[in-house]
Enzyme design. Structure first.
Site, PDB file in Angstrom:
ATOM      1  N   GLY A 169      -5.270   1.519   5.626  1.00  0.00           N
ATOM      2  CA  GLY A 169      -6.127   1.790   6.792  1.00  0.00           C
ATOM      3  C   GLY A 169      -7.174   2.709   6.454  1.00  0.00           C
ATOM      4  O   GLY A 169      -7.612   2.727   5.612  1.00  0.00           O
ATOM      5  N   ASP A 181       2.258  -7.315   2.048  1.00  0.00           N
ATOM      6  CA  ASP A 181       1.113  -6.373   2.444  1.00  0.00           C
ATOM      7  C   ASP A 181       1.639  -5.035   3.273  1.00  0.00           C
ATOM      8  O   ASP A 181       0.755  -4.665   4.114  1.00  0.00           O
ATOM      9  CB  ASP A 181       0.160  -7.055   3.404  1.00  0.00           C
ATOM     10  CG  ASP A 181      -1.123  -6.394   3.266  1.00  0.00           C
ATOM     11  OD1 ASP A 181      -1.442  -5.761   2.657  1.00  0.00           O
ATOM     12  OD2 ASP A 181      -1.952  -6.799   4.235  1.00  0.00           O
ATOM     13  N   GLU A 202      -9.804   2.335   8.347  1.00  0.00           N
ATOM     14  CA  GLU A 202     -10.839   1.647   9.100  1.00  0.00           C
ATOM     15  C   GLU A 202     -11.365   2.104  10.420  1.00  0.00           C
ATOM     16  O   GLU A 202     -12.465   1.810  10.847  1.00  0.00           O
ATOM     17  CB  GLU A 202     -10.470   0.107   8.915  1.00  0.00           C
ATOM     18  CG  GLU A 202     -10.533  -0.252   7.667  1.00  0.00           C
ATOM     19  CD  GLU A 202      -9.769  -1.648   7.697  1.00  0.00           C
ATOM     20  OE1 GLU A 202      -9.825  -2.206   8.528  1.00  0.00           O
ATOM     21  OE2 GLU A 202      -8.925  -1.992   6.488  1.00  0.00           O
ATOM     22  N   HIS A 219       0.845  -1.048   0.084  1.00  0.00           N
ATOM     23  CA  HIS A 219      -0.074  -0.098  -0.114  1.00  0.00           C
ATOM     24  C   HIS A 219       0.962   1.248   0.141  1.00  0.00           C
ATOM     25  O   HIS A 219       1.050   2.025   1.007  1.00  0.00           O
ATOM     26  CB  HIS A 219      -0.921  -0.044   1.143  1.00  0.00           C
ATOM     27  CG  HIS A 219      -1.877  -1.114   1.200  1.00  0.00           C
ATOM     28  ND1 HIS A 219      -2.959  -1.224   0.567  1.00  0.00           N
ATOM     29  CD2 HIS A 219      -1.753  -2.384   1.701  1.00  0.00           C
ATOM     30  CE1 HIS A 219      -3.737  -2.176   0.794  1.00  0.00           C
ATOM     31  NE2 HIS A 219      -2.971  -3.083   1.188  1.00  0.00           N
ATOM     32  N   TYR A 267     -11.007  -2.485  -2.717  1.00  0.00           N
ATOM     33  CA  TYR A 267     -11.855  -3.407  -2.507  1.00  0.00           C
ATOM     34  C   TYR A 267     -13.225  -3.560  -2.946  1.00  0.00           C
ATOM     35  O   TYR A 267     -13.692  -4.439  -3.139  1.00  0.00           O
ATOM     36  CB  TYR A 267     -12.297  -3.110  -0.877  1.00  0.00           C
ATOM     37  CG  TYR A 267     -11.152  -3.848   0.147  1.00  0.00           C
ATOM     38  CD1 TYR A 267      -9.760  -4.010  -0.267  1.00  0.00           C
ATOM     39  CD2 TYR A 267     -11.623  -4.049   1.517  1.00  0.00           C
ATOM     40  CE1 TYR A 267      -9.069  -4.425   0.558  1.00  0.00           C
ATOM     41  CE2 TYR A 267     -10.715  -4.707   2.323  1.00  0.00           C
ATOM     42  CZ  TYR A 267      -9.464  -4.818   2.134  1.00  0.00           C
ATOM     43  OH  TYR A 267      -8.541  -5.414   3.058  1.00  0.00           O
TER      44      TYR A 267
END
Length: 380
Positions: free
Chosen positions: A66, A276, A68, A61, A128
């Site tokens: 993040g 990740d 969230e 990323h 997503y």
């Protein structure tokens, strides 16, 4: 020009002690002995050291993940030095949950800036969600016309996923595949796999009911839980490519999964490993409330490779495949990337006898030497 003398070369196969000449951004010559022919050639003594391909991290990323747990949980952008210190010379950036406050324009700009600073960078369009956010309002056009875009991302079997139908996933996969064929790129769908009960069910339905090749859809994070991993082993045995994530420990760590995969007859060439990096990891209670959040590091990729060799007893050339040649082939970048050969890109790491990172060469440029960082990002 760089001339690396008397070094043990893993391409990733061990080809013995060699001299390696780098001219510009390419490996020009690999011979038993190469004499220096100009005072302009910088000579690196590789005696007692190992030369391996630069690592390819296919899931980072780069603009931060993040978000969230509200705005304060947005992970910051990655810096060049973090990638170099992790031995990563090629990175593939993507978005995660947040396709609202983050966009493909910013992701592409970050990839271009990393390229200007000295490493190779690619990205996937989408996030997503579905319909996929894009740069050109078309997944197909993004992949065909934007050099850095090689695929598209979506989330499946996750409480944050868009709950697409098999028909929508099939259309997305078809668009990615055709775009890849038209542009000479990988043209893939990277499927973030969550903890949901359906696992790979939707992917398998699409493959059973359409003519889409199994390698078009690439499930990642498949070592996050036992049931998903078992499904993924079957997927890889059928010819699919699966991606393991670093930072998952104990029996589901990438190293332990590889050991299990080999015992279960899973073709190891169908497995890649990624960090990740700079994505957030999160834990939720039974009601879906966020209870803990943090950010992943890209250094976990090199650490996993070290662990395979130093702790699990892998031969170096066997461990390397999951971070280099397998990834390069999966992304349609081989033999330019993930391989040490004449005319391959000069993306190289020098290790000492204890598997410590000594030097990083990216695009023929010495970025880290003697553990000293020579090149940093513009604002570092």
């Amino acid at each position: 020009m760089l001339l690396i003398k008397n070094i043990e070369v893993f391409c990733p196969k061990n080809i013995g002690i060699k001299d390696v000449l780098i001219i510009g951004k390419k490996i020009a010559l690999i011979e038993d002995k190469i004499e220096s022919f100009s005072h302009k050639v910088k000579i690196i003594d590789g005696t007692g050291k190992k030369l391996i391909p630069g690592l390819i991290d296919n899931h980072v990323h780069i603009t931060g993940g993040g978000g969230e747990g509200s705005f304060k949980t947005r992970v910051p952008e990655i810096t060049l030095s973090k990638l170099i210190e992790g031995g990563i010379t090629t990175v593939v950036g993507l978005l995660g949950t947040d396709g609202t406050t983050r966009n493909i324009e910013n992701l592409l700009a970050k990839a271009k800036s990393l390229k200007e600073e000295g490493i190779s960078a690619y990205i996937h369009t989408g996030s997503y969600g579905y319909p996929s956010i894009t740069l050109t309002d078309s997944v197909k056009k993004d992949i065909v016309f934007i050099d850095e875009i090689i695929g598209v991302k979506i989330a499946l079997s996750d409480h944050r996923a868009p709950s697409v139908s098999k028909y929508e996933l099939a259309r997305l996969a078809s668009d990615a595949r055709v775009a890849g064929m038209m542009s000479g790129k990988a043209g893939i769908v990277v499927a973030h796999m969550g903890n949901g009960r359906k696992g790979l069910g939707l992917i398998n339905e699409v493959l059973e009911e359409t003519e889409i090749p199994i390698r078009t859809i690439r499930p990642t994070h498949v070592n996050r839980k036992e049931e998903l991993l078992v499904e993924s082993f079957h997927y890889a045995k059928r010819g699919g490519l699966i991606d393991l994530t670093c930072g998952i420990y104990k029996e589901l760590s990438p190293t332990n999964v590889i050991l299990r995969a080999e015992k279960n007859g899973v073709p190891l060439e169908n497995i890649t490993i990624s960090s990740d990096g700079y994505g957030s990891w999160s834990k939720y209670d039974e009601y879906g409330n966020l209870v803990k959040i943090g950010a992943s590091s890209v250094t976990s990729l090199f650490a996993e490779m070290q662990n395979m060799v130093l702790e699990a007893g892998f031969q170096l050339e066997k461990a390397l495949q999951f971070f280099t040649i397998n990834v390069a082939k999966a992304l349609n970048l081989y033999p330019k990337k993930g391989y040490i050969g004449e005319n391959s890109d000069a993306d190289l790491l020098i290790l000492d006898s204890n598997m410590n990172l000594v030097s990083v060469i990216s695009g023929g440029r010495l970025m880290l030497d003697g553990e000293e960082l020579l090149v940093k990002g513009t604002y570092e």
